[in-house]
Structures are given as structure tokens and as C-alpha cells.
Scaffold this motif. Structure first.
Motif, mmCIF file in Angstrom:
data_model
loop_
_atom_site.group_PDB
_atom_site.id
_atom_site.type_symbol
_atom_site.label_atom_id
_atom_site.label_comp_id
_atom_site.label_asym_id
_atom_site.label_seq_id
_atom_site.Cartn_x
_atom_site.Cartn_y
_atom_site.Cartn_z
ATOM 1 N N ALA A 179 41.534 44.369 51.077
ATOM 2 C CA ALA A 179 40.349 45.272 50.687
ATOM 3 C C ALA A 179 39.028 44.846 51.224
ATOM 4 O O ALA A 179 38.085 45.709 50.911
ATOM 5 N N GLY A 180 39.051 43.675 51.837
ATOM 6 C CA GLY A 180 37.549 43.207 52.509
ATOM 7 C C GLY A 180 37.240 41.908 51.888
ATOM 8 O O GLY A 180 37.784 41.525 50.559
ATOM 9 N N GLU A 181 36.619 41.282 52.490
ATOM 10 C CA GLU A 181 35.927 39.965 52.034
ATOM 11 C C GLU A 181 35.192 40.136 50.637
ATOM 12 O O GLU A 181 35.322 39.191 49.949
ATOM 13 N N ALA A 182 34.272 40.880 50.616
ATOM 14 C CA ALA A 182 33.328 41.291 49.251
ATOM 15 C C ALA A 182 34.424 41.579 48.295
ATOM 16 O O ALA A 182 34.275 41.361 47.036
ATOM 17 N N ALA A 183 35.608 42.276 48.530
ATOM 18 C CA ALA A 183 36.468 42.476 47.384
ATOM 19 C C ALA A 183 37.182 41.336 46.888
ATOM 20 O O ALA A 183 37.274 41.108 45.615
ATOM 21 N N VAL A 184 37.396 40.326 47.702
ATOM 22 C CA VAL A 184 38.299 39.206 47.455
ATOM 23 C C VAL A 184 37.254 38.331 46.675
ATOM 24 O O VAL A 184 37.840 37.795 45.537
ATOM 25 N N SER A 185 36.103 38.225 47.247
ATOM 26 C CA SER A 185 35.138 37.397 46.465
ATOM 27 C C SER A 185 34.868 37.815 45.054
ATOM 28 O O SER A 185 34.679 37.199 44.241
ATOM 29 N N GLY A 186 34.717 39.129 45.060
ATOM 30 C CA GLY A 186 34.414 39.805 43.726
ATOM 31 C C GLY A 186 35.309 39.698 42.726
ATOM 32 O O GLY A 186 35.456 39.266 41.547
ATOM 33 N N VAL A 187 36.645 39.820 43.042
ATOM 34 C CA VAL A 187 37.745 39.767 42.288
ATOM 35 C C VAL A 187 38.082 38.299 41.648
ATOM 36 O O VAL A 187 38.310 38.060 40.495
ATOM 37 N N SER A 188 37.906 37.537 42.634
ATOM 38 C CA SER A 188 38.051 35.945 42.536
ATOM 39 C C SER A 188 36.927 35.682 41.295
ATOM 40 O O SER A 188 37.561 34.783 40.315
ATOM 41 N N LEU A 189 35.829 35.968 41.570
ATOM 42 C CA LEU A 189 34.875 35.391 40.746
ATOM 43 C C LEU A 189 35.202 36.310 39.468
ATOM 44 O O LEU A 189 34.919 35.505 38.169
ATOM 45 N N VAL A 190 35.360 37.215 39.249
ATOM 46 C CA VAL A 190 35.307 38.097 38.008
ATOM 47 C C VAL A 190 36.854 37.397 37.310
ATOM 48 O O VAL A 190 36.786 37.290 36.040
ATOM 49 N N ASN A 191 37.511 37.208 38.048
ATOM 50 C CA ASN A 191 39.036 36.850 37.251
ATOM 51 C C ASN A 191 38.551 35.427 36.525
ATOM 52 O O ASN A 191 39.424 34.873 35.910
ATOM 53 N N MET A 192 37.997 34.380 37.455
ATOM 54 C CA MET A 192 37.565 33.255 36.639
ATOM 55 C C MET A 192 36.820 33.381 35.338
ATOM 56 O O MET A 192 37.086 32.742 34.277
ATOM 57 N N PHE A 193 36.118 34.539 35.296
ATOM 58 C CA PHE A 193 35.224 35.047 33.983
ATOM 59 C C PHE A 193 36.287 35.465 33.160
ATOM 60 O O PHE A 193 36.339 35.308 31.829
ATOM 61 N N ASN A 194 37.029 36.456 33.482
ATOM 62 C CA ASN A 194 38.106 37.126 32.686
ATOM 63 C C ASN A 194 39.018 36.205 31.922
ATOM 64 O O ASN A 194 39.606 36.147 30.989
ATOM 65 N N THR A 195 39.246 34.992 32.682
ATOM 66 C CA THR A 195 40.183 33.879 32.239
ATOM 67 C C THR A 195 39.984 33.441 30.830
ATOM 68 O O THR A 195 40.924 33.239 30.136
ATOM 69 N N VAL A 196 38.509 33.251 30.670
ATOM 70 C CA VAL A 196 38.265 32.724 29.390
ATOM 71 C C VAL A 196 38.493 33.619 28.291
ATOM 72 O O VAL A 196 39.065 33.202 27.127
ATOM 73 N N PHE A 197 38.484 34.820 28.516
ATOM 74 C CA PHE A 197 38.926 35.858 27.580
ATOM 75 C C PHE A 197 40.251 36.154 27.130
ATOM 76 O O PHE A 197 40.922 36.162 26.239
#
Length: 508
Positions: A101-119
Motif C-alpha cells: 500500500a506504499g511506504e506512507a501506509a506502512v509507516s502509518g499502520v506501524s505507528l498506530v499499531n504501537m499506539f493501539n497495543t496499549v489499548f
């Protein structure tokens, strides 16, 4: 072994109709039928005897106290392992497809997943608290209270997740800006899109965790395994459609996750209303507020949530230390962690069974049975962890050939896998699985204090000492992780041996 056993066993086989046994048509006519049957079946019998000798504790209890037979434990443990393995493999597939899906998508998903992991860890901690309470009420044969505790778990999980969803939908961009600073515009847009869609799935995740905890409390782990298989299939298929057919970018991977999580949440709750279950939901026990029951659940969940939340924050801090060691070490550490996650899932999966088994024994007031099953489950976890970690270690050189790594990075990756797998097999059954057993008994504050102290003192301090001061790099960080496991294992084992954990009462 009793020398008479082979003869007795052969006599029992002779009593059967040999034509009904597998392999009858392949018997050598020059050999006696009895000899061939004995040769085919006795090795399996001997293997079972050996396994039973390994996993059975020396101090036995009366047969009527053994509420979980070996077959019942097998039916519980195998689906738990398969469910965890499936989640890891699906995570690998998701990462692979997101990369298209592109580098921006990969970066966005990985960053948000770090955030979501807390929840996700908060939801898991809440469901674990509910699972302990429900398991203990099942053990005490208080059907009305076990159903009430299940209903209250679903209620507070739904309320908590709805509040979090509302906060994220209102403040998503501000929160992301505080966490990740000034990332590039397209990456931030991808983060916002993915986080907004993810937020809608929070109630489904929380409700699924609550429902899964109820089913695991009853020992029906095959239900959650099959449901996980269906949901993850929907997720993978949806990602493929969203990324490769619709070219929807971040939304193409976010919506399938929302759909699959919603599917899981709806199905598990419907199943939890089945009156044929030992514990089942009724609306009047969900749509009410029972402060005493909620305090019991939160009494387990809050310390567990604090422990897991701190652990995630420490992992983020350690990633900044790893970033100091150069490209080769960062790459090796990243690849090694994917192997670590697969190797560690055996101990993690079997650790879930401790909550159900020990919780039911403690709920029944049978401390002797709880001690027996704690030792038995530990023996099973040690055996399974050694075999599984050894298998992953054996195949890792072959799998590493498929990675585009330099020879130096590939060699370092194998060293990291070697370190992890040896110490994971030796220490994690005590540092991880045993701690679940202590929590199931209600000994949650001790496990929290030990975990916080060990994480900070061993994992953080010694990562700096080994990794930076002694110039061991990522190997030093890995050794600090193993030291953390070792200290926890020692302290939890001492706690178990002293028997203090038997004095706690969750539902009294």
C-alpha cells in the motif's frame, strides 16, 4: 515400568477384533499376528507411559480431586496454542500485504499499531480479571454468581471501550501529534485514517475478549480457536481485496480489521447467551451495576493492566536504545524479534490455561489440587517450550536464507535467536506461565511488584550496561531481557514454594 504391563496390554489387544485395527491388511503372513500388533502399538503405549511419568508431579492427589483429566487438558491446551500461532502468522501476512500500500501506509499502520497495543493490553487485562473471577465461581459451583460475573465483565468492557473510542475519535490528530511529533504529512494522514477506523473496532475487541475469557473459563478453548480462524480469514481476504483490487491504501487494511473484529465480537456474544453453557449471559445481569462484583474483577485487572502497560512503555524506550547500534544490528534485531514472537507463543498460550485450571481449583477451595495442577501444568509447559523453542532454532538457519540480509546481519540474527530460545525455554514457564497461576489464585500485587521491579532494574538498567557501556549492542539488550526472565522466574518460584499464594481469596 511393571514387567507385566506389556503382557497385560497385549492381552487387551488380543481381545479386540484384529481386523478393526489399523494396518491389519499389511500384516506379514510369515509373522504372528500378535507379534506384529504388539510391535505396532506397544511403542505408542510406551511413549504415553513416558510422557505421563514426565508430566505427573511426585506428590499425587486423590482421583476425585483430579477435575481435569489428561484428555481434558489436551483439549484445552492444543486450541490455545493453535489460536496464538494463527494470530502470529496472520500478523506476518498482514504486514506483507500492507507493504504494497506504499511506504506512507506502512509507516502509518506501524505507528498506530504501537499506539493501539496499549489499548489491546488494557482490554486483555480486563478480560483476564474477569476470567479469574468467573473461573473461581465455576470451581465453587456458584452458577448464579458465575453468570453475574460474566455479565458484569461484558458490561464494563463495553463501557470502557466506548469511552476510549469517543476520546480517540475526538482527539486523534492531537494525540498522534503529541506521540509522534512532526512526521511527514502523508504519514500523519495515514495515521489519522487508520486510527479513526481502528477506534470503531475498540468495542468489538473488548467484547470479544470478554466473551473469549468466559469460554476459556469453562475450558472451551476450541470455540475461540475456530472463531479466530474465521475472523483472521476474513481479515486476510479483506486486506488482499482492499490493497490489491481496490487500491484503497490505509483504508483498505483498516476496514477488513474492523469487519473481522466486529464479526468476532458479535459471534462470541451470541454464543455466550447459549443456555446449554455452564456459564451463560442474561441481559438483566449485563444491564445492571454490581459494585462488589466489579471490584473483584478490577482487583485482578488493574494490577495486571499496570504491569502490562509499563512493559509496553519499556519496550518503546528500549527501541530507542536499539536505534543507537547501527543499521546491521537494527535489521538483525527486527528480524530476530519475528522469530522470538513465534518461539514465545508456546509459553504464552499454555499460560492461559493456568487461569482456568488454577482459578477453578481455588474457587472450589481445593488448595491441594491447585498446587498439584500448578506443578503439572508447569511440567507440561517446560516440556512443550523446550521442544518448540528447539524446533524454531533448528529451522531458523534455513528460514533466514530467505531474508535479504548481509552475512553479518544473518549471523547476528541467529545468535539473537539462539540466546532467546535457550532462555525462553528455561525461564519463561516460571516467569510467565507460573505468574498466571499466581494471579488466578488472587496473588496479583506480588506479581505486579516483581514484574515492575524486574522490568526496570534488569531489562532497562542492564540493557544500558550490557548494550552501551560493555558495547555488546543488541546482544546486550537480549541478555538483559533474559536476566529479567531469570529474576522473575526465581522470585515466582520462591513464592510458589512458600505457598503464600494459597492464602488469597478472590470470591470470598
Amino acid at each position: 515400568m511393571n514387567p507385566c504391563l506389556p503382557g497385560i496390554f497385549l492381552y487387551e489387544i488380543k481381545a479386540l477384533d484384529a481386523k478393526e485395527l489399523p494396518g491389519y491388511n499389511f500384516l506379514d503372513k510369515n509373522q504372528s499376528q500378535e507379534g506384529v500388533l504388539f510391535g505396532k502399538i506397544f511403542p505408542f503405549f510406551a511413549m504415553n507411559v513416558l510422557l505421563n511419568k514426565i508430566i505427573e508431579p511426585k506428590n499425587q492427589i486423590r482421583e476425585e480431586q483430579k477435575v481435569f483429566s489428561n484428555q481434558a487438558l489436551k483439549i484445552m491446551l492444543v486450541p490455545l496454542f493453535m489460536e496464538q500461532l494463527l494470530s502470529v502468522l496472520v500478523g506476518v501476512a498482514d504486514t506483507f500485504m500492507v507493504s504494497y500500500a506504499g511506504e506512507a501506509a506502512v509507516s502509518g499502520v506501524s505507528l498506530v499499531n504501537m499506539f493501539n497495543t496499549v489499548f489491546l493490553f488494557l482490554f486483555s487485562a480486563l478480560s483476564a480479571g474477569g476470567s479469574v473471577v468467573v473461573s473461581q465461581y465455576i470451581g465453587s459451583r456458584e452458577k448464579e454468581k458465575s453468570s453475574l460475573s460474566a455479565g458484569q465483565l461484558v458490561m464494563i468492557s463495553a463501557l470502557f471501550s466506548l469511552v476510549l473510542m469517543a476520546v480517540i475519535l475526538l482527539l486523534n490528530r492531537r494525540l498522534l501529534g503529541l506521540l509522534f511529533g512532526e512526521v511527514e504529512g502523508d504519514v500523519m494522514d495515514a495515521c489519522v485514517t487508520y486510527l479513526r477506523i481502528s477506534a470503531y473496532s475498540y468495542p468489538a475487541i473488548a467484547i470479544y475478549n470478554a466473551g473469549a475469557a468466559i469460554y476459556r473459563s469453562m475450558g472451551k478453548t476450541n470455540v475461540t480457536m475456530y472463531l479466530s480462524l474465521a475472523a483472521n480469514g476474513i481479515n486476510v481476504a479483506g486486506n488482499a481485496i482492499g490493497v490489491f483490487l481496490l487500491h484503497a491504501g490505509v483504508a483498505g487494511v483498516a476496514y477488513p480489521s474492523l469487519i473481522s473484529r466486529s464479526f468476532s465480537g458479535v459471534v462470541i456474544i451470541i454464543l455466550c447467551f447459549k443456555k446449554s453453557n455452564e456459564v451463560y449471559l442474561v441481559w438483566r445481569k449485563i444491564l445492571c451495576w454490581k459494585g462488589n462484583m466489579i471490584r473483584k474483577i478490577l482487583g485482578i485487572a488493574v494490577p495486571n493492566g499496570i504491569e502490562n502497560g509499563l512493559f509496553q512503555l519499556i519496550k518503546v524506550a528500549l527501541s530507542s536504545i536499539t536505534a543507537l547500534f547501527g543499521t546491521v544490528q537494527i535489521a538483525a534485531n527486527g528480524v530476530a524479534q519475528s522469530f522470538w514472537s513465534v518461539a514465545a507463543l508456546m509459553g504464552t498460550a499454555l499460560g492461559l490455561a493456568f487461569i482456568t485450571v488454577i482459578g477453578q481449583c481455588m474457587g472450589a477451595g481445593d488448595r491441594q489440587a491447585a498446587d498439584y495442577y500448578m506443578r503439572k501444568l508447569l511440567r507440561i509447559t517446560f516440556l512443550a517450550s523446550v521442544v518448540w523453542n528447539g524446533l524454531i532454532l533448528l529451522i531458523s538457519p534455513l528460514v533466514l536464507q530467505g531474508y535479504a540480509l548481509s552475512p553479518q546481519a544473518r549471523k547476528l540474527t541467529f545468535v539473537l535467536i539462539l540466546i532467546h530460545n535457550i532462555f525462553n525455554a528455561l525461564f519463561y514457564p516460571l516467569s510467565g506461565a507460573l505468574s498466571n497461576g499466581l494471579r488466578a489464585a488472587g496473588d496479583v500485587k506480588f506479581t505486579m511488584y516483581v514484574s515492575i521491579f524486574s522490568t526496570i532494574f534488569c531489562r532497562v538498567v542492564f540493557s544500558v550496561i550490557f548494550g552501551i557501556w560493555m558495547n555488546l549492542g543488541v546482544i546486550g539488550v537480549a541478555l538483559a531481557m533474559c536476566l529479567d526472565w531469570g529474576l522473575r522466574a526465581l522470585l515466582f518460584w520462591i513464592r510458589f514454594k512458600k505457598g503464600k499464594w494459597k492464602e488469597f481469596r478472590v470470591i470470598g
